[in-house]
Design an enzyme around this catalytic site. Structure first.
Site, PDB file in Angstrom:
ATOM      1  N   CYS A 113       0.817  -1.224   0.000  1.00 41.50           N
ATOM      2  CA  CYS A 113       0.000   0.000   0.000  1.00 41.50           C
ATOM      3  C   CYS A 113       0.853   1.278   0.000  1.00 41.50           C
ATOM      4  O   CYS A 113       0.361   2.356  -0.330  1.00 41.50           O
ATOM      5  CB  CYS A 113      -0.943   0.013   1.196  1.00 41.50           C
ATOM      6  SG  CYS A 113      -2.091  -1.367   1.173  1.00 41.50           S
ATOM      7  N   HIS A 246      -3.314   7.407   2.185  1.00 38.03           N
ATOM      8  CA  HIS A 246      -3.720   6.081   1.719  1.00 38.03           C
ATOM      9  C   HIS A 246      -5.103   5.789   2.302  1.00 38.03           C
ATOM     10  O   HIS A 246      -5.363   6.053   3.471  1.00 38.03           O
ATOM     11  CB  HIS A 246      -2.697   5.050   2.206  1.00 38.03           C
ATOM     12  CG  HIS A 246      -3.126   3.643   1.990  1.00 38.03           C
ATOM     13  ND1 HIS A 246      -3.605   3.200   0.778  1.00 38.03           N
ATOM     14  CD2 HIS A 246      -3.173   2.577   2.833  1.00 38.03           C
ATOM     15  CE1 HIS A 246      -3.921   1.921   0.877  1.00 38.03           C
ATOM     16  NE2 HIS A 246      -3.667   1.526   2.110  1.00 38.03           N
ATOM     17  N   ASN A 276     -10.007   0.255  -0.148  1.00 40.82           N
ATOM     18  CA  ASN A 276      -8.542   0.265  -0.137  1.00 40.82           C
ATOM     19  C   ASN A 276      -8.027  -0.336  -1.451  1.00 40.82           C
ATOM     20  O   ASN A 276      -8.169  -1.526  -1.681  1.00 40.82           O
ATOM     21  CB  ASN A 276      -8.051  -0.556   1.068  1.00 40.82           C
ATOM     22  CG  ASN A 276      -6.534  -0.568   1.196  1.00 40.82           C
ATOM     23  OD1 ASN A 276      -5.823  -0.180   0.278  1.00 40.82           O
ATOM     24  ND2 ASN A 276      -6.055  -1.031   2.333  1.00 40.82           N
TER      25      ASN A 276
HETATM   26  O1  UT7 Z   1      -3.730  -0.909   3.653  1.00 39.84           O
HETATM   27  C1  UT7 Z   1      -2.974  -1.644   4.544  1.00 39.84           C
HETATM   28  C2  UT7 Z   1      -3.239  -1.241   5.901  1.00 39.84           C
HETATM   29  N1  UT7 Z   1      -4.465  -1.800   6.378  1.00 39.84           N
HETATM   30  C3  UT7 Z   1      -5.088  -1.224   7.319  1.00 39.84           C
HETATM   31  O2  UT7 Z   1      -4.640  -0.190   7.716  1.00 39.84           O
HETATM   32  C4  UT7 Z   1      -6.272  -1.871   7.947  1.00 39.84           C
HETATM   33  C5  UT7 Z   1      -6.245  -1.565   9.389  1.00 39.84           C
HETATM   34  N2  UT7 Z   1      -7.319  -2.174  10.170  1.00 39.84           N
HETATM   35  C6  UT7 Z   1      -8.610  -1.831  10.034  1.00 39.84           C
HETATM   36  O3  UT7 Z   1      -8.992  -1.053   9.184  1.00 39.84           O
HETATM   37  C7  UT7 Z   1      -9.594  -2.383  11.070  1.00 39.84           C
HETATM   38  O4  UT7 Z   1      -8.871  -3.023  12.094  1.00 39.84           O
HETATM   39  C8  UT7 Z   1     -10.621  -3.380  10.467  1.00 39.84           C
HETATM   40  C9  UT7 Z   1     -11.621  -2.629   9.645  1.00 39.84           C
HETATM   41  C10 UT7 Z   1      -9.901  -4.420   9.626  1.00 39.84           C
HETATM   42  C11 UT7 Z   1     -11.383  -4.091  11.591  1.00 39.84           C
HETATM   43  O5  UT7 Z   1     -12.012  -3.146  12.457  1.00 39.84           O
HETATM   44  P1  UT7 Z   1     -11.835  -3.271  14.044  1.00 39.84           P
HETATM   45  O6  UT7 Z   1     -12.670  -2.213  14.623  1.00 39.84           O
HETATM   46  O7  UT7 Z   1     -10.377  -3.244  14.332  1.00 39.84           O
HETATM   47  O8  UT7 Z   1     -12.516  -4.669  14.346  1.00 39.84           O
HETATM   48  P2  UT7 Z   1     -11.884  -6.006  14.978  1.00 39.84           P
HETATM   49  O9  UT7 Z   1     -10.903  -6.612  14.036  1.00 39.84           O
HETATM   50  O10 UT7 Z   1     -11.409  -5.732  16.382  1.00 39.84           O
HETATM   51  O11 UT7 Z   1     -13.158  -6.941  15.030  1.00 39.84           O
HETATM   52  C12 UT7 Z   1     -14.311  -6.623  15.813  1.00 39.84           C
HETATM   53  C13 UT7 Z   1     -15.376  -7.674  15.564  1.00 39.84           C
HETATM   54  C14 UT7 Z   1     -14.857  -9.111  15.656  1.00 39.84           C
HETATM   55  O12 UT7 Z   1     -15.845  -9.887  16.314  1.00 39.84           O
HETATM   56  P3  UT7 Z   1     -15.692 -10.279  17.874  1.00 39.84           P
HETATM   57  O13 UT7 Z   1     -14.402 -11.043  17.961  1.00 39.84           O
HETATM   58  O14 UT7 Z   1     -15.655  -8.970  18.604  1.00 39.84           O
HETATM   59  O15 UT7 Z   1     -16.916 -11.092  18.127  1.00 39.84           O
HETATM   60  C15 UT7 Z   1     -14.759  -9.549  14.220  1.00 39.84           C
HETATM   61  O16 UT7 Z   1     -14.922 -10.941  14.059  1.00 39.84           O
HETATM   62  O17 UT7 Z   1     -15.910  -7.542  14.239  1.00 39.84           O
HETATM   63  C16 UT7 Z   1     -15.924  -8.819  13.582  1.00 39.84           C
HETATM   64  N3  UT7 Z   1     -15.769  -8.624  12.148  1.00 39.84           N
HETATM   65  C17 UT7 Z   1     -16.813  -8.390  11.314  1.00 39.84           C
HETATM   66  N4  UT7 Z   1     -18.130  -8.304  11.541  1.00 39.84           N
HETATM   67  C18 UT7 Z   1     -18.921  -8.048  10.468  1.00 39.84           C
HETATM   68  C19 UT7 Z   1     -14.618  -8.581  11.426  1.00 39.84           C
HETATM   69  N5  UT7 Z   1     -14.894  -8.345  10.128  1.00 39.84           N
HETATM   70  C20 UT7 Z   1     -16.239  -8.222  10.041  1.00 39.84           C
HETATM   71  C21 UT7 Z   1     -17.123  -7.962   8.975  1.00 39.84           C
HETATM   72  N6  UT7 Z   1     -18.448  -7.885   9.230  1.00 39.84           N
HETATM   73  N7  UT7 Z   1     -16.676  -7.762   7.703  1.00 39.84           N
END
Ligand code: UT7
Length: 319
Positions: A113, A246, A276
């Site tokens: 990225c 980005h 992204n």
């Molecule tokens: O370009 C390269 C760089 N990439 C990035 O910078 C990405 C950085 N990270 C992010 O943008 C965020 O961390 C995400 C969008 C990927 C995830 O958001 P988050 O607020 O950090 O959520 P999390 O990973 O802590 O997950 C929270 C909950 C989990 O469930 P439990 O364990 O709390 O029951 C996940 O399983 O959300 C769940 N979850 C989803 N639910 C519905 C994860 N993906 C999804 C989904 N739909 N697509």
């Protein structure tokens, strides 16, 4: 003093739009979750048979037209991509051939990225040392091809697209790249990677990410890179007109803006419409802001990115 000046900019997005709503029919997610956690509303997906070179070529043509140049004027092509058409030859040489260019040099650059930011640094160096006069720097990706469409933690985040700039070596002016800052650190490979590759598995592999951990590194490292880049140019952050980040997650954009006390209105965001697009996201966002009249000639613009590796960086330019 020779500077690398942005003479033209262009972008291209594939026709097909995949909405959150549509995605939620094939994987357990919802429009509400995706919007609240990322700001993403939709992504563009390349058509069957449409490759990274096709996307990059279209963006390059628009950038050339914007620069008032023809392909003949170009003596360097750098394509920042993680999703090349083939393992080799480089997508840049494929685009060179499609443009009918038989002189100069073309190569790919792989910094995921952060590829476009790395590209600005590399192209700027080659222009300032006289290796080339007019360069096409393209960020182009078909990330849809390396997604696991059953993994809701990654497949909702990415899209396809391309952006390009023509950078030219010019002497004595005020415009151009003022400073670039690039960094990497390989110790967190397992937080964001692809589980395949020609040497390791003889497959292409799929994107894997521990998103919430990547998030924390991204906000801290991007803010640090922007500060270092501005300091290196001797320009206070408060003097910068526009920030083109980005486009990974709106919450990352907000977090960085808060840390550096930026006015959110100065931060260009296309994450809602493009998702992204990896190395394509910065030039896609910059092109959107140039075309809608926000970024004007003479404005100070800071570009920044963070991605797999980890890699990260920032570039400051006067448009
Ligand atoms: O370009 C390269 C760089 N990439 C990035 O910078 C990405 C950085 N990270 C992010 O943008 C965020 O961390 C995400 C969008 C990927 C995830 O958001 P988050 O607020 O950090 O959520 P999390 O990973 O802590 O997950 C929270 C909950 C989990 O469930 P439990 O364990 O709390 O029951 C996940 O399983 O959300 C769940 N979850 C989803 N639910 C519905 C994860 N993906 C999804 C989904 N739909 N697509």
């Amino acid at each position: 003093m020779i500077r690398s000046v942005v003479k033209g900019i262009g972008s291209y997005l594939p026709e097909r739009i995949l909405s959150n709503e549509e995605l939620s029919k094939t994987v357990e997610t919802s429009d509400v979750w995706i919007r609240e956690r990322t700001g993403i509303g939709q992504r563009h997906i390349a058509a069957e048979g449409q490759c990274t070179s096709d996307l990059g070529l279209e963006a390059a043509k628009v950038a050339l037209k914007d620069a008032g140049m023809t392909a003949d004027d170009i003596d360097l092509i750098v394509v920042a991509t993680t999703t090349p058409d083939y393992t080799f030859p480089a997508t840049a040489t494929i685009i060179q051939n499609l443009l009918g260019i038989k002189h100069g040099a073309a190569f790919d650059l792989q910094a995921v990225c952060s590829g476009f930011i790395y590209g600005v640094n590399v192209v700027d160096s080659l222009l300032r040392t006289g290796t080339a006069k007019n360069a096409l720097l393209i960020g182009a990706e078909t990330f849809s091809r390396i997604l696991d469409w059953e993994d809701r933690t990654t497949c909702v985040l990415f899209g396809d697209g391309a952006g390009a700039v023509v950078l030219s070596a010019e002497e004595g002016g005020e415009s151009g790249v003022l400073n670039s800052f690039i960094r990497s650190n390989g110790e967190h490979r397992e937080l964001l990677y692809v589980d395949g590759g020609p040497s390791k598995t003889q497959t292409v592999g799929h994107v894997r990410m521990i998103g919430n951990q990547v998030f924390k590194h991204a906000v801290k490292d991007i803010a640090g890179a922007m500060q270092q880049c501005a300091e290196g140019a001797g320009i206070p952050i408060s003097d910068i007109d526009w920030f083109v980040p980005h486009q990974a997650n709106q919450r990352i954009l907000n977090g960085v803006a808060k840390r550096l006390k930026l006015d959110p209105a100065q931060v260009i965001s296309t994450v809602e419409f493009h998702a992204n697009t990896s190395a394509a996201s910065v030039p896609l966002a910059m092109d959107a802001a140039v075309k809608d009249g926000r970024i004007k000639r003479g404005d100070l613009v800071m570009l920044e990115a963070f991605g797999g590796g980890f890699t990260w960086g920032a570039s400051l330019l006067r448009y």
